[in-house]
Design an enzyme around this catalytic site. Sequence first.
Site, short mmCIF file in Angstrom:
data_model
loop_
_atom_site.label_atom_id
_atom_site.label_comp_id
_atom_site.label_asym_id
_atom_site.label_seq_id
_atom_site.Cartn_x
_atom_site.Cartn_y
_atom_site.Cartn_z
N GLU A 98 126.73 11.20 88.91
CA GLU A 98 126.62 10.99 87.46
C GLU A 98 125.21 11.31 86.96
O GLU A 98 124.56 10.50 86.28
CB GLU A 98 127.03 9.57 87.08
CG GLU A 98 128.46 9.28 87.44
CD GLU A 98 128.99 7.96 86.92
OE1 GLU A 98 128.23 7.18 86.32
OE2 GLU A 98 130.20 7.71 87.10
N GLU A 114 135.24 9.31 92.15
CA GLU A 114 135.10 7.87 91.89
C GLU A 114 136.20 7.46 90.91
O GLU A 114 136.44 8.16 89.93
CB GLU A 114 133.71 7.59 91.30
CG GLU A 114 133.29 6.15 91.40
CD GLU A 114 131.85 5.94 90.98
OE1 GLU A 114 130.95 6.66 91.46
OE2 GLU A 114 131.61 5.05 90.14
C1 GAL Z 1 130.02 4.47 88.02
C2 GAL Z 1 128.75 4.61 88.84
C3 GAL Z 1 128.65 3.55 89.90
C4 GAL Z 1 129.01 2.22 89.36
C5 GAL Z 1 130.36 2.27 88.79
C6 GAL Z 1 130.84 0.93 88.31
O1 GAL Z 1 129.96 5.13 86.84
O2 GAL Z 1 128.74 5.86 89.45
O3 GAL Z 1 127.36 3.52 90.42
O4 GAL Z 1 128.09 1.88 88.39
O5 GAL Z 1 130.36 3.17 87.71
O6 GAL Z 1 132.03 1.02 87.62
#
Ligand code: GAL
Length: 822
Positions: free
Chosen positions: A437, A514
Amino acid sequence: MSMIFFRCVCFLRTLGAQRTATIVRAVKVFCGLFLIAHIGCVYGQSRKTIDFNDGWRFKLADELQFRRPDFSDQTWQPVVLPHDWSILSDFGADFPAGNAGGALPGGTGWYRKTFHIAETDKGRNVRIDFGGAYRYTEVWINGHYLGKHSNGYLSFGYDLTPYLRYGERENAIAVRVDNSQQPNSRWYSGSGIYRDVQLTFTDHVHMEKDETFVTTPVATEEKGTIRVRTTLRNPREERVSLQLRVFDRDGRVVAEKTASVKGIHIDETIDVLRPALWDVASPNLYRLELLVQSAKGAEIDRLAYKIGFRTIHFDVNGGFSLNGKHLKILGVCLHHDLGALGAAFNKSAAKRQLLIMKDMGANAIRTAHNPPATELLDLCDELGLLVYNEAYDMWQKRKTKFDYHLDFKEHHIADLQAFIKRDRNHPSVILWSIGNEIREQFDSTGIALTREMAAVVKQLDDTRPVTAALTETNYDKNFIAQAKALDVLGFNYKYEDYDKLPKEFAGVPLIASETTSGLQTRDVYDPLHDTIQFWPASSKDKFVTNGNPDFTVSAYDNVAAYWGTSHERAWLEVKKRDFLGGIFVWTGFDYLGEPVPYPFPARSSYYGIVDLAGFPKDVYYMYQSEWTDKDVLHVLPHWNWSTGDTVDVWAYYNKAEDVELFLNGKSLGKARKTDERLHAEWKVPFEAGELKVVKYRNGRPVQETVRRTAGQAAKLQAKVAYERFRTGDPRDLYFITVELVDEAGIPVVGQDMELTFTTEGPCEVVGTDNGYQADLTGLTSSNRKTYKGKALAVVRKKENAGKGVLRVKSTLGETKIELPQL
Ligand code: GAL
């Protein structure tokens, strides 16, 4: 000369045969020693790596005089590395890392150690390697400054040779670790020398470990070819020989070859016929041994690598394949802490995490968002877990005030190179991620940086794809994708956009890097809503506005951060799309920091499929039912409610057409999963007693599980786990789960109580936990309240002699647990 020889023979004759044989043996030994000593003069001994974790002293203070070799550190605290000083504290609201950083302190601390190097090691090269220290780390040896390292997640090391003292003279090493400026990481980082330290002795002539690149250009069932590229440091004029030997898992030599080498570059191949391929079900490993010898046969250097013959491929339409066969990547993101141990790396604790994930059916992990301990990669090689290995969580643009963006410009290339060189010989690694990100995806600076870093990776490893975890799903606005330098694109969240991705980013394979960000506290159940709840509801709120007063979140899979979704939904969306190579769920385990959706006292995350103590939440079994072939049947919630309550009952199951629920022997009907719902559900008016679920395959009952209403807590039940998590490391740990049960052995969830752990014999409690995200007792305390009837103690055996005993005291009395011999 002949006269001397004649006299000797006459003398021996006078001694008789037996004595003569003894003398001849002694002469042979002497000659052998002489030869070795002589060769030693030329080449010294071969490589030796020693554990350098014992015998350190530590002080949480900062004075420049600490670097001086003659400084007296006798009042400092003795410590054994790996060591994380932050985890030793209770949680607090005012530490600068904030609760997003785990609500624990940072600061600046020093480590010192004195040691001796034998006279016989004179002339050899000696280097020190730190697996990782957080964060800015400066090292002095005997008063000489060796340098400063700024990336708290990467390994680093120094050549000590020019500054060493030998024999009786003492060496003093001093290490300053500065983690005072916070926040500087997402999420909990820990502070101090939190990974292993090693000393390596080599001959002046030796192979450069970091320059050694071992690949398997051919990996089929018929033949495996290993290619070794390495560099010989300080070679002498003459040729040396390189012996390559490949051993199978039983230690048999399956291939052998000797090559003659001149100069510094080595590039050799060796074939193994009909190799057993490495895959996630059978992680077959071979051992490649490289032995450099002088022309006269003296050993100069020796290195060994684990080899896994496997091929990987990402396809635009078909997703991922391993050894030519399609394999959906079933992954979880793991953050780097180990719960109660904090950041202090321990191989058995890491093995425990990985095996819990593997038992759930995961075949991959993402090291979110930093380079892991190398021992974690060793474990993934051995256990058969694919690794999405991530370098950075930010580039030039910051995510937190004092993070690595401050050092990025100066160090990002060298750090990336060190990362790839360190990890490229692990068969488990299948993807290099240059960032998570990253904010530069939103502006044109992302193009050049992506190209630059992808090229750096490719130059050092052309066998694995380079990727990044992105959020921008419009090509026109995504400058990292526009660089056209990545081999695979990862997308975080936004499953609603999945179908447009193949068009927007045409020609590039895709994965769900993710997903989810569901929120749960183990064994907490609030009445169900018809739709998923987003906590917080939108970007307008920092925290949830209508959360629970005790900072818990219901463990029905129906609460998520607003950018995420339920576990079921995320998996269903990835499952049905073949063009997505796989999924990485955020996260496998709860971790310290980022306790969305609550402010302090919440201090650890709610995202895990498993809580911080390692106890699975219910959704663990949803994954197990989908990701494994095991017969799964799990019912939730527990069965301790009040008369008049209507309780939502869910069951996760697989390999069956439906499941039937019985309350106190009476059927409440059959239910089943649907294409859009991965559990069966019922609404049940509570009645104390026994809730039973029966699973039917082809109309026949094949499995059942029950929940029973508990009586008063009557005793503590303890289970010791260690055997499966053993790694052979002397610092292997015992994990003891203590559960409150009633007279009949039924788990009691509503009567939590304080436990006090004490030890006898050569062992100590190193951490305790209960998985509750807002428990403020420090995680190294020997006192721990159970949470929903459970607590964990982590015990270290100090030496392997004698029996260790753990005692647990509570108002119910005392339980004695004998720790099995390691
Ligand atoms: C994502 C990020 C992670 C964590 C996660 C929590 O956007 O990459 O590090 O913050 O959200 O939902």
